[in-house]
Design a protein around this motif. Sequence first.
Motif, PDB file in Angstrom:
ATOM      1  N   SER A 105      29.865  47.131  59.507  1.00 59.77           N
ATOM      2  CA  SER A 105      31.238  47.344  59.950  1.00 59.77           C
ATOM      3  C   SER A 105      32.026  48.071  58.862  1.00 59.77           C
ATOM      4  N   LEU A 106      32.504  49.268  59.175  1.00 60.03           N
ATOM      5  CA  LEU A 106      33.274  50.018  58.194  1.00 60.03           C
ATOM      6  C   LEU A 106      34.605  49.342  57.895  1.00 60.03           C
ATOM      7  N   ALA A 107      35.146  48.621  58.865  1.00 63.72           N
ATOM      8  CA  ALA A 107      36.396  47.894  58.621  1.00 63.72           C
ATOM      9  C   ALA A 107      36.185  46.797  57.586  1.00 63.72           C
ATOM     10  N   PHE A 108      35.084  46.032  57.742  1.00 64.03           N
ATOM     11  CA  PHE A 108      34.787  44.970  56.779  1.00 64.03           C
ATOM     12  C   PHE A 108      34.498  45.552  55.403  1.00 64.03           C
ATOM     13  N   LEU A 109      33.740  46.644  55.345  1.00 63.98           N
ATOM     14  CA  LEU A 109      33.424  47.268  54.061  1.00 63.98           C
ATOM     15  C   LEU A 109      34.687  47.814  53.399  1.00 63.98           C
ATOM     16  N   SER A 110      35.619  48.287  54.197  1.00 62.19           N
ATOM     17  CA  SER A 110      36.884  48.777  53.641  1.00 62.19           C
ATOM     18  C   SER A 110      37.682  47.637  53.015  1.00 62.19           C
ATOM     19  N   VAL A 111      37.716  46.491  53.702  1.00 66.99           N
ATOM     20  CA  VAL A 111      38.419  45.325  53.162  1.00 66.99           C
ATOM     21  C   VAL A 111      37.752  44.859  51.873  1.00 66.99           C
ATOM     22  N   LEU A 112      36.420  44.873  51.872  1.00 70.21           N
ATOM     23  CA  LEU A 112      35.684  44.452  50.678  1.00 70.21           C
ATOM     24  C   LEU A 112      35.934  45.416  49.520  1.00 70.21           C
ATOM     25  N   ALA A 113      36.007  46.713  49.824  1.00 67.85           N
ATOM     26  CA  ALA A 113      36.300  47.701  48.784  1.00 67.85           C
ATOM     27  C   ALA A 113      37.707  47.488  48.227  1.00 67.85           C
ATOM     28  N   ALA A 114      38.655  47.144  49.106  1.00 68.39           N
ATOM     29  CA  ALA A 114      40.015  46.865  48.643  1.00 68.39           C
ATOM     30  C   ALA A 114      40.046  45.619  47.759  1.00 68.39           C
ATOM     31  N   THR A 115      39.225  44.604  48.113  1.00 68.21           N
ATOM     32  CA  THR A 115      39.143  43.391  47.298  1.00 68.21           C
ATOM     33  C   THR A 115      38.591  43.702  45.911  1.00 68.21           C
ATOM     34  N   GLY A 116      37.507  44.496  45.879  1.00 68.09           N
ATOM     35  CA  GLY A 116      36.949  44.894  44.590  1.00 68.09           C
ATOM     36  C   GLY A 116      37.928  45.713  43.771  1.00 68.09           C
ATOM     37  N   THR A 117      38.705  46.556  44.453  1.00 62.46           N
ATOM     38  CA  THR A 117      39.722  47.346  43.755  1.00 62.46           C
ATOM     39  C   THR A 117      40.788  46.443  43.143  1.00 62.46           C
ATOM     40  N   ALA A 118      41.131  45.362  43.838  1.00 62.40           N
ATOM     41  CA  ALA A 118      42.127  44.418  43.320  1.00 62.40           C
ATOM     42  C   ALA A 118      41.621  43.759  42.033  1.00 62.40           C
ATOM     43  N   PHE A 119      40.338  43.364  42.015  1.00 56.46           N
ATOM     44  CA  PHE A 119      39.771  42.809  40.778  1.00 56.46           C
ATOM     45  C   PHE A 119      39.767  43.857  39.671  1.00 56.46           C
ATOM     46  N   GLY A 120      39.474  45.105  40.040  1.00 58.45           N
ATOM     47  CA  GLY A 120      39.522  46.182  39.056  1.00 58.45           C
ATOM     48  C   GLY A 120      40.919  46.399  38.516  1.00 58.45           C
ATOM     49  N   ALA A 121      41.926  46.248  39.389  1.00 56.61           N
ATOM     50  CA  ALA A 121      43.307  46.396  38.942  1.00 56.61           C
ATOM     51  C   ALA A 121      43.681  45.303  37.937  1.00 56.61           C
ATOM     52  N   TYR A 122      43.178  44.082  38.167  1.00 58.16           N
ATOM     53  CA  TYR A 122      43.426  42.998  37.213  1.00 58.16           C
ATOM     54  C   TYR A 122      42.798  43.328  35.859  1.00 58.16           C
ATOM     55  N   ASN A 123      41.561  43.819  35.888  1.00 53.00           N
ATOM     56  CA  ASN A 123      40.885  44.187  34.641  1.00 53.00           C
ATOM     57  C   ASN A 123      41.638  45.309  33.928  1.00 53.00           C
ATOM     58  N   MET A 124      42.103  46.295  34.699  1.00 49.96           N
ATOM     59  CA  MET A 124      42.853  47.394  34.104  1.00 49.96           C
ATOM     60  C   MET A 124      44.175  46.895  33.525  1.00 49.96           C
ATOM     61  N   GLY A 125      44.809  45.967  34.215  1.00 50.29           N
ATOM     62  CA  GLY A 125      46.059  45.409  33.712  1.00 50.29           C
ATOM     63  C   GLY A 125      45.877  44.694  32.387  1.00 50.29           C
ATOM     64  N   MET A 126      44.801  43.913  32.276  1.00 56.04           N
ATOM     65  CA  MET A 126      44.543  43.208  31.015  1.00 56.04           C
ATOM     66  C   MET A 126      44.237  44.204  29.886  1.00 56.04           C
ATOM     67  N   ALA A 127      43.571  45.313  30.229  1.00 52.70           N
ATOM     68  CA  ALA A 127      43.293  46.335  29.221  1.00 52.70           C
ATOM     69  C   ALA A 127      44.573  47.019  28.775  1.00 52.70           C
ATOM     70  N   THR A 128      45.485  47.244  29.721  1.00 56.59           N
ATOM     71  CA  THR A 128      46.754  47.889  29.385  1.00 56.59           C
ATOM     72  C   THR A 128      47.593  47.012  28.462  1.00 56.59           C
ATOM     73  N   LEU A 129      47.516  45.701  28.673  1.00 54.96           N
ATOM     74  CA  LEU A 129      48.290  44.754  27.854  1.00 54.96           C
ATOM     75  C   LEU A 129      47.614  44.425  26.528  1.00 54.96           C
ATOM     76  N   SER A 130      46.415  44.958  26.298  1.00 55.51           N
ATOM     77  CA  SER A 130      45.717  44.727  25.032  1.00 55.51           C
ATOM     78  C   SER A 130      46.571  45.245  23.882  1.00 55.51           C
ATOM     79  N   PRO A 131      46.600  44.561  22.755  1.00 54.75           N
ATOM     80  CA  PRO A 131      45.743  43.449  22.335  1.00 54.75           C
ATOM     81  C   PRO A 131      46.314  42.058  22.605  1.00 54.75           C
ATOM     82  N   CYS A 132      47.379  41.968  23.403  1.00 63.59           N
ATOM     83  CA  CYS A 132      47.981  40.662  23.657  1.00 63.59           C
ATOM     84  C   CYS A 132      48.156  40.415  25.153  1.00 63.59           C
ATOM     85  N   PRO A 133      47.041  40.278  25.899  1.00 61.29           N
ATOM     86  CA  PRO A 133      47.160  39.999  27.331  1.00 61.29           C
ATOM     87  C   PRO A 133      47.518  38.530  27.560  1.00 61.29           C
ATOM     88  N   PRO A 134      47.905  38.148  28.777  1.00 65.93           N
ATOM     89  CA  PRO A 134      48.194  36.735  29.075  1.00 65.93           C
ATOM     90  C   PRO A 134      46.981  35.852  28.810  1.00 65.93           C
TER      91      PRO A 134
END
Length: 465
Positions: free
Chosen positions: A355-384
């Motif tokens: 299902s391309l709809a399900f895969l799209s949702v899963l890709a968006a979920t993975g992107t959200a985790f990537g955004a969290y990782n990118m956010g912590m990198a941006t706040l380096s060296p003092c992330p939450p």
Amino acid sequence: MALLTHVLACIFGIGSWMSINGVWVELPVLVNVLPEGWYLPSYLIIIIQLANVGPLFITLMHKWKPGLLSEVLVICVVVSTGVVACFLLAFLWHYTMDFGGARHSVAFFILTFCLSLVDCTSSVTFLPFMGRFHPRYITSYFIGEGLSGLVPALFALAQGAGISSCVEVAIPSNHTHRSNATLGNVSAGDPVPFRLETRYSPANFSSLVFFLILSGLMFSCLVAFFFLNRLPRVWDLSEQKLCASEITLHSIRKIPADGGLKEGFTNFPVEGKAESCSKEDEEGAPEKVVYSWTTLAFMYVLITWCSSLMYGILPSVQSYSCLPYSNLAYHLSTTLGAMAVPLACSISTFLPSRSLAFLSVLAATGTAFGAYNMGMATLSPCPPLNHSEWGDALIVISWVLFNGTLAYVKVMLGVILRGHSQSALVWYGAMEQLGGLIGAVIMFPLVNVYSVFKSADYCSFRCPA
């Protein structure tokens, strides 16, 4: 034979990106010897992207001169080059020479370019070759491709590459060090009798042994390809017209001697049995599925997006997102993240979803985790949650889920495109490389030119309260 094919496909997949992944995990050892130091990763990014001339050439030849290049010959040359380059790297990686007014690791760069050329070209050659086989073997190949990052990482962990600890270094009595931060148990402004430094433990075995191991593993990939290429086509059920369940002793008949042929056997089914395939057999020989250009474009965009995140954007900032928490968090995120990729490929075998709809949702979920990782990198060296066990756990879990979700999406898109055409798999590899290139082009100036991300020594740096 089916089990053997799965194993060979997995070993073949391991050779796809193993050599250049091996160079990356060996960097903590190499930077202490080579003159480029910690600028070495930025050089590697440029070298790997230059190696995209390989898949570009193969893709253009496939488009404009189809059939001119022998797929088998290209793979043999590519994998053999990887075996030889890894072997030479074991003995020549530390040799340097003057170039451009400075000392550079020219031999290391040249051989690394050869390895990059091998791995980049595998994206548009290995997968189309696997398209000859039944779709169930595509998943085994993707499992191997996921293991291509895990296997070198496990050897690097056994080697002890990059394992560090904080040690107290005494300061001479005639030297007074004043700091605006708190170091150890000494208050700011007071003479500091010691300071904390990061010390890397000596490796359990040398880089020579490590690269020889990589050369042996690449040779096993070449052997696996040799046997895969010689498997009888009877095991490719997409071309097989006879149901395996109907091959019986009564299906084997002698050819009459008076037919002018030597006595032999045929494997045609008995009368009335040709259409009696079971449902499993019918699924074993799926018909080609034709998708619209809009659907194909959407899948290729999704592949490019996932690849840009997995191979270009997020790997460039993994150290910035993890090291502010601890060295342990960094090693767990890289190792467990590498394990998540083959695990996701295995899950796709038992729980597939087209299902391309399900895969799209899963890709968006993975992107959200990537955004969290990118956010912590941006706040380096003092992330939450800095220097907190909760912070360590969250960043490791986020990296694992990021790799796992996007890997599942990429595997299922590969399986879907396998049902469309073999040419679609070539473009799958091209879009995968394009995504990695786009990600690297975006991140290189941000990391190396504009210094958007800030690093700090985990042992000596303390964030303000």
